[in-house]
Design an enzyme around this catalytic site. Structure first.
Site, PDB file in Angstrom:
ATOM      1  N   CYS A  43       0.834  -1.205   0.000  1.00 14.99           N
ATOM      2  CA  CYS A  43       0.000   0.000   0.000  1.00 14.99           C
ATOM      3  C   CYS A  43       0.868   1.254   0.000  1.00 14.99           C
ATOM      4  O   CYS A  43       1.991   1.244   0.498  1.00 14.99           O
ATOM      5  CB  CYS A  43      -0.914  -0.008   1.218  1.00 14.99           C
ATOM      6  SG  CYS A  43      -2.088   1.345   1.197  1.00 14.99           S
TER       7      CYS A  43
ATOM      8  N   CYS B 235      -2.070   4.042   7.115  1.00 12.18           N
ATOM      9  CA  CYS B 235      -3.097   4.212   8.146  1.00 12.18           C
ATOM     10  C   CYS B 235      -2.661   3.473   9.420  1.00 12.18           C
ATOM     11  O   CYS B 235      -2.343   2.276   9.359  1.00 12.18           O
ATOM     12  CB  CYS B 235      -4.439   3.671   7.670  1.00 12.18           C
ATOM     13  SG  CYS B 235      -4.929   4.353   6.081  1.00 12.18           S
TER      14      CYS B 235
ATOM     15  N   CYS C 282      -4.454   0.131  10.338  1.00 12.59           N
ATOM     16  CA  CYS C 282      -4.674  -0.837   9.248  1.00 12.59           C
ATOM     17  C   CYS C 282      -4.587  -2.298   9.723  1.00 12.59           C
ATOM     18  O   CYS C 282      -3.628  -2.688  10.392  1.00 12.59           O
ATOM     19  CB  CYS C 282      -3.655  -0.623   8.133  1.00 12.59           C
ATOM     20  SG  CYS C 282      -3.962  -1.725   6.734  1.00 12.59           S
TER      21      CYS C 282
HETATM   22  C1  LIG Z   1      -7.604  -2.964   4.476  1.00  9.64           C
HETATM   23  S1  LIG Z   1      -8.384  -1.788   3.479  1.00  9.64           S
HETATM   24  C2  LIG Z   1      -7.810  -2.167   1.858  1.00  9.64           C
HETATM   25  C3  LIG Z   1      -8.365  -1.304   0.780  1.00  9.64           C
HETATM   26  C4  LIG Z   1      -7.830   0.110   0.661  1.00  9.64           C
HETATM   27  N1  LIG Z   1      -6.445   0.195   0.872  1.00  9.64           N
HETATM   28  C5  LIG Z   1      -8.601   1.032   1.572  1.00  9.64           C
HETATM   29  O1  LIG Z   1      -8.050   1.533   2.542  1.00  9.64           O
HETATM   30  O2  LIG Z   1      -9.763   1.241   1.285  1.00  9.64           O
HETATM   31  C6  LIG Z   1     -10.061  -2.358   3.415  1.00  9.64           C
HETATM   32  C7  LIG Z   1     -11.019  -1.621   4.357  1.00  9.64           C
HETATM   33  O3  LIG Z   1     -10.685  -1.960   5.688  1.00  9.64           O
HETATM   34  C8  LIG Z   1     -10.783  -0.808   6.481  1.00  9.64           C
HETATM   35  N2  LIG Z   1      -9.941  -0.994   7.657  1.00  9.64           N
HETATM   36  C9  LIG Z   1      -8.603  -1.003   7.720  1.00  9.64           C
HETATM   37  N3  LIG Z   1      -8.185  -1.199   8.972  1.00  9.64           N
HETATM   38  C10 LIG Z   1      -9.288  -1.315   9.737  1.00  9.64           C
HETATM   39  C11 LIG Z   1      -9.513  -1.545  11.125  1.00  9.64           C
HETATM   40  N4  LIG Z   1      -8.503  -1.671  11.988  1.00  9.64           N
HETATM   41  N5  LIG Z   1     -10.780  -1.627  11.568  1.00  9.64           N
HETATM   42  C12 LIG Z   1     -11.819  -1.500  10.705  1.00  9.64           C
HETATM   43  N6  LIG Z   1     -11.671  -1.303   9.394  1.00  9.64           N
HETATM   44  C13 LIG Z   1     -10.421  -1.201   8.903  1.00  9.64           C
HETATM   45  C14 LIG Z   1     -10.283   0.282   5.542  1.00  9.64           C
HETATM   46  O4  LIG Z   1     -10.661   1.569   5.956  1.00  9.64           O
HETATM   47  C15 LIG Z   1     -10.940  -0.104   4.254  1.00  9.64           C
HETATM   48  O5  LIG Z   1     -12.221   0.450   4.135  1.00  9.64           O
HETATM   49  S1  SF4 Z   2      -6.342   0.884   5.363  1.00 16.79           S
HETATM   50 FE1  SF4 Z   2      -4.394  -0.168   5.083  1.00 16.79          FE
HETATM   51  S2  SF4 Z   2      -4.455  -0.875   3.025  1.00 16.79           S
HETATM   52 FE2  SF4 Z   2      -6.021   0.708   3.161  1.00 16.79          FE
HETATM   53  S3  SF4 Z   2      -5.030   2.621   2.649  1.00 16.79           S
HETATM   54 FE3  SF4 Z   2      -4.805   2.422   4.798  1.00 16.79          FE
HETATM   55  S4  SF4 Z   2      -2.819   1.429   5.059  1.00 16.79           S
HETATM   56 FE4  SF4 Z   2      -3.436   1.100   2.969  1.00 16.79          FE
END
Ligand SMILES: C[S@@+](CC[C@H](N)C(=O)[O-])C[C@H]1O[C@@H](n2cnc3c(N)ncnc32)[C@H](O)[C@@H]1O
Ligand code: SF4
Length: 407
Positions: free
Chosen positions: A70, A74, A77
């Site tokens: 990525c 975040c 994440c």
């Molecule tokens: C892992 S991300 C991957 C896709 C993309 N990178 C994004 O951020 O949309 C998929 C979804 O999981 C959410 N997400 C990530 N970490 C999270 C957490 N700790 N608790 C709940 N949702 C989470 C993100 O905001 C996103 O909507």
């Molecule tokens: S939630 Fe994780 S995978 Fe999605 S943008 Fe943020 S760092 Fe990247």
């Protein structure tokens, strides 16, 4: 011609709703009368809350996280860059074909950032394959929105049903503090840009937000209302061992975690938004079928992501036993909604936005959850016939009363 089309569409929509509602009532009755089985699904309700192990789970809706890489960072994440592995395109297609044969209706591509690998080519080719070759009713993507170019929409937009963009705040500083951003680029500008492209290329636009300590007091009502997503998924920040908490994790997300009460307060503050779909921690843990970059199902029930064997090695049925997926939780969280662009378009054409949002949620209960058996269809037709006769009787009676009164 156009009016005829609209009237036909309206009738079809009306018919399918009546059909679904009656079907729902029938299913409820037969579940009560005939024990715990829900007809039309392969789901068997066990007496306890434990999932029944010998039941066959159909992978109707699958989330394929084909990359962990990525461009954002975040802090909370839960799917981090633990490997840089991505399957070769042909292998990924083979896996998708296996899933389709096992009953998949909806695929969601996620990551990592799905638009990062080969600058969106890999993703685009999978999207096209799923729609064109596999004829999947629904193909969707979750992305942070930062790497999407209009060219991608021009080439692949027609094969995509839904695009969800993650946005946790409408304050750029908060996004940066969370880590949702890259350099000086504005996450919100990207969000608006992609939202407009979705409208232009007729892709349903969704927003995902993770509620955490940084945004829990933010009122997002105005922004969400003006962006008009078809769904606004609101997640309670979730901890996953080995991902964003504990040993070997690449994040320490504890400082982002909010209590159930804080999450509820956020929901209460936004209750005027019809398209809001809340997802508490419990709902998220067992109501998603997650495939990782090796096409292994990830079981999140124990608080970490425990992988099964790859579906490419052992097939879908064997691997899914270890997915921890609870079909009941999936249905309960509204995992089945209007998820194909054709149905969505019908709703969009016919109904104004606020009804649109409500209907997305109502259809969640009626549309896909409850698939009719032939017997139910027969009973439904009989009921409709009865209704028609009843109406006819009322009309004849009224006519006779009027004739008698006139005489
Ligand atoms: C892992 S991300 C991957 C896709 C993309 N990178 C994004 O951020 O949309 C998929 C979804 O999981 C959410 N997400 C990530 N970490 C999270 C957490 N700790 N608790 C709940 N949702 C989470 C993100 O905001 C996103 O909507
Ligand atoms: S939630 Fe994780 S995978 Fe999605 S943008 Fe943020 S760092 Fe990247």
């Amino acid at each position: 011609m156009f009016v005829m089309h609209q009237v036909t569409s309206l009738l079809l929509l009306w018919f399918s709703n009546v059909h679904c509602i009656i079907s729902a009532v029938l299913k409820w009755i037969s579940a009560r009368v005939g024990g715990n089985r829900i007809p039309g699904t392969r789901l068997q309700l066990s007496k306890t809350e434990e999932p029944c192990k010998n039941e066959v789970t159909t992978p109707r809706s699958v989330n394929y996280h084909f990359t962990r890489q990525c461009n954002y960072k975040c802090g909370f994440c839960f799917h981090t860059a633990k490997t840089s592995f991505v399957l070769p395109l042909e292998e990924a297609k083979r896996g998708l074909q296996l899933l389709k044969k096992a009953g998949m209706e909806k695929i969601n591509f996620s990551g990592g950032e799905p638009f990062l690998h080969e600058r969106g080519f890999f993703l685009g080719e999978l999207v096209r394959y799923c729609k064109q070759e596999l004829n999947l009713p629904s193909v969707s993507i979750v992305s942070n929105g930062s790497m999407i170019k209009e060219k991608w929409f021009q080439k692949y937009g027609e094969y995509l049903d839904i695009l969800a963009i993650s946005c946790d705040s409408f304050d750029e500083d908060t996004n940066r503090a969370i880590g949702r951003g890259q350099g000086k680029k504005s996450h919100l500008d990207n969000l608006h840009k992609v939202c407009n492209w979705c409208k232009e290329y007729k892709v349903a636009f969704k927003i995902n937000s993770v509620i955490n300590t940084f945004n829990v007091h933010e009122d997002m009502t105005e922004h969400i209302t003006s962006l008009k997503p078809v769904r606004w998924k609101v997640f309670q920040c979730l901890l996953i061992k080995g991902e964003n908490t504990g040993e070997n994790s690449l994040r320490e997300a504890e400082k982002f975690v909010i209590t159930d009460q804080e999450f509820q307060n956020f929901l209460d503050c936004h209750k005027s938004i019809d398209c809001l779909v809340p997802e508490s921690n419990q709902k998220m843990r067992d109501s998603y079928l997650i495939l990782d970059e090796y096409m292994r199902f990830l079981d999140c029930r124990a608080g970490s992501k425990d992988p099964s064997k790859s579906i490419l090695d052992v097939g879908v049925e064997a691997a899914i036993q270890f997915s921890g997926f609870d079909e009941r939780m999936f249905l309960k969280r509204g995992g089945k909604y209007v998820w194909s662009r054709h149905e969505a378009r019908l709703v969009i054409i016919l109904l104004p936005h606020y009804v649109q949002c409500i209907s997305y949620n109502i259809f969640t209960i009626c549309y896909f959850n409850l698939i009719c058996t032939h017997f139910e269809l027969l009973v439904l037709l009989l009921l409709l016939l009865l209704l028609f006769l009843l109406l006819l009787l009322i009309v004849i009676n009224m006519f006779l009363i009027i004739v008698v009164l006139i005489k």
